[in-house]
Design an enzyme around this catalytic site. Sequence first.
Site, PDB file in Angstrom:
ATOM      1  CG  HIS A  85      -1.762   1.246   1.284  1.00  0.00           C
ATOM      2  ND1 HIS A  85      -2.977   1.325   0.622  1.00  0.00           N
ATOM      3  CD2 HIS A  85      -1.565   2.464   1.844  1.00  0.00           C
ATOM      4  CE1 HIS A  85      -3.485   2.523   0.792  1.00  0.00           C
ATOM      5  NE2 HIS A  85      -2.645   3.236   1.535  1.00  0.00           N
ATOM      6  CG  ASP A 164     -11.808   3.707   5.749  1.00  0.00           C
ATOM      7  OD1 ASP A 164     -11.333   4.618   6.445  1.00  0.00           O
ATOM      8  OD2 ASP A 164     -11.526   3.555   4.553  1.00  0.00           O
ATOM      9  NE  ARG A 171      -9.962  10.792   8.333  1.00  0.00           N
ATOM     10  CZ  ARG A 171      -9.125   9.930   7.748  1.00  0.00           C
ATOM     11  NH1 ARG A 171      -9.518   8.741   7.375  1.00  0.00           N
ATOM     12  NH2 ARG A 171      -7.864  10.260   7.554  1.00  0.00           N
ATOM     13  CB  SER A 186      -8.411   5.160   7.123  1.00  0.00           C
ATOM     14  OG  SER A 186      -8.766   5.131   5.774  1.00  0.00           O
ATOM     15  CE  LYS A 190      -9.042   2.029   3.304  1.00  0.00           C
ATOM     16  NZ  LYS A 190      -9.138   3.361   2.745  1.00  0.00           N
TER      17      LYS A 190
HETATM   18  N1  URA Z   1      -5.773   6.653   2.413  1.00  0.00           N
HETATM   19  C1  URA Z   1      -6.726   5.981   3.098  1.00  0.00           C
HETATM   20  O1  URA Z   1      -7.156   4.908   2.707  1.00  0.00           O
HETATM   21  N2  URA Z   1      -7.188   6.538   4.228  1.00  0.00           N
HETATM   22  C2  URA Z   1      -6.743   7.706   4.726  1.00  0.00           C
HETATM   23  O2  URA Z   1      -7.190   8.133   5.754  1.00  0.00           O
HETATM   24  C3  URA Z   1      -5.751   8.395   3.999  1.00  0.00           C
HETATM   25  C4  URA Z   1      -5.274   7.836   2.833  1.00  0.00           C
END
Ligand code: URA
Length: 426
Positions: A85, A164, A171, A186, A190
């Site tokens: 990621h 999320d 947000r 967040s 995932k």
């Molecule tokens: N990417 C995400 O998936 N969540 C965040 O809060 C910031 C970047």
Amino acid sequence: MNAYAAVDVIRTKRDGGVLSDGQIDWVVDAYTRGRVADEQMSALAMAILLRGMTPAEIARWTAAMIASGERLDLSGVSRPTADKHSTGGVGDKITLPLTPLVAACGAAVPQLSGRGLGHTGGTLDKLESIPGWRAALGNAEFIAQLREVGAVICAAGEGLAPADRKLYALRDVTGTVEAIPLIASSIMSKKIAEGTGALVLDVKVGSGAFMKAESDARELARTMVELGGAHGVRTVALLTDMSTPLGLTVGNAVEVAESVEVLAGGGPADVVELTLALAREMLAAAGLPDADPERALRDGRAMDVWRTMIRAQGGDPDAPLPVAAEVEVVRADRDGFVSAVDAYGIGIAAWRLGAGRARKEDPVSAAAGVVLHRRPGDPVRAGDPLYELRTDDPERIPAARAEAAAAVLVSGQRPAVTPLVIDRIG
Ligand code: URA
């Protein structure tokens, strides 16, 4: 009857207190179900941004977000699984060559990706410039492709961490994206829900990244590595420079073309360096430390997996990519060295050309973007091409021109060389 009142949870955090496990479980669940209002969650998110969270609170918050949806079971995939990621950057196409490369070396790569927003690009937008390619796969299709091809890049399904999805959208419009506990939970909720066994995080630092300061990026990386470990996912992070775009292309189709060059054994040195560094980390974390990703790039195995992976999702790897109707070449007005190519400025220029979106429902142009002819440190003569602005809509050129002109500087002195991989945390 409610076990807690949202206003008490908000007050606890507002006053610098520590939320209890019960408060966290309740507020995340109640928000997901619509029983805590957006304005209450906005206030809580702002209190978290200003007051922070303890490691135990972050761990519980992450667990509550995972519990809001399904957790994929990849135990039917015979190969070890490893995912990557990136916290997002400009010209960051690394997922495209990396996913088939790591699969070619023996791991299975379940890469659930997103779309771009603002100045950062999104992997799905890039791949959608390939005619026929499809981002949406059902869970069964996702797992079948992972088994058969070893590599999948697709959109995350609605069922993964729905808390999320809702909270991130909130947000985004309440100035609370930049809270480290919220970013870490967040991303990790995932990735943990996706079911990967190993995870390598590419945490970007610099003007084109979320985290502009190295100390913040380090804290985010440490927090995510701890969260992964606590949930049984072998997690390491590389801290990498995002003050300059990666490679020579920023956009969608132009980044696919550059990724294919890397898979063919060429491509810009920085893209190859980061692809290999991340591949080695993923393979080691997956228990395959002796795999040789450099060889898999050279001998065409990574390219073979790329072609199979694109075809499996309806794409034609041999189809010509979209080309822009309008191309403006910008040239150096003096002799010297390229002293800066600012990632944020180039990201904004590509966005203005149509490569990115301002709102998540906006379309993107496949062909738009910026193609650099020179990188920081390269010598130039007056009249040499510095970069190209590509767009379908000539009216977009003036705004992009102004951004790019401020981002690319030529001076009499060669700038100091800075490392791409700044540190490893894990
Ligand atoms: N990417 C995400 O998936 N969540 C965040 O809060 C910031 C970047």
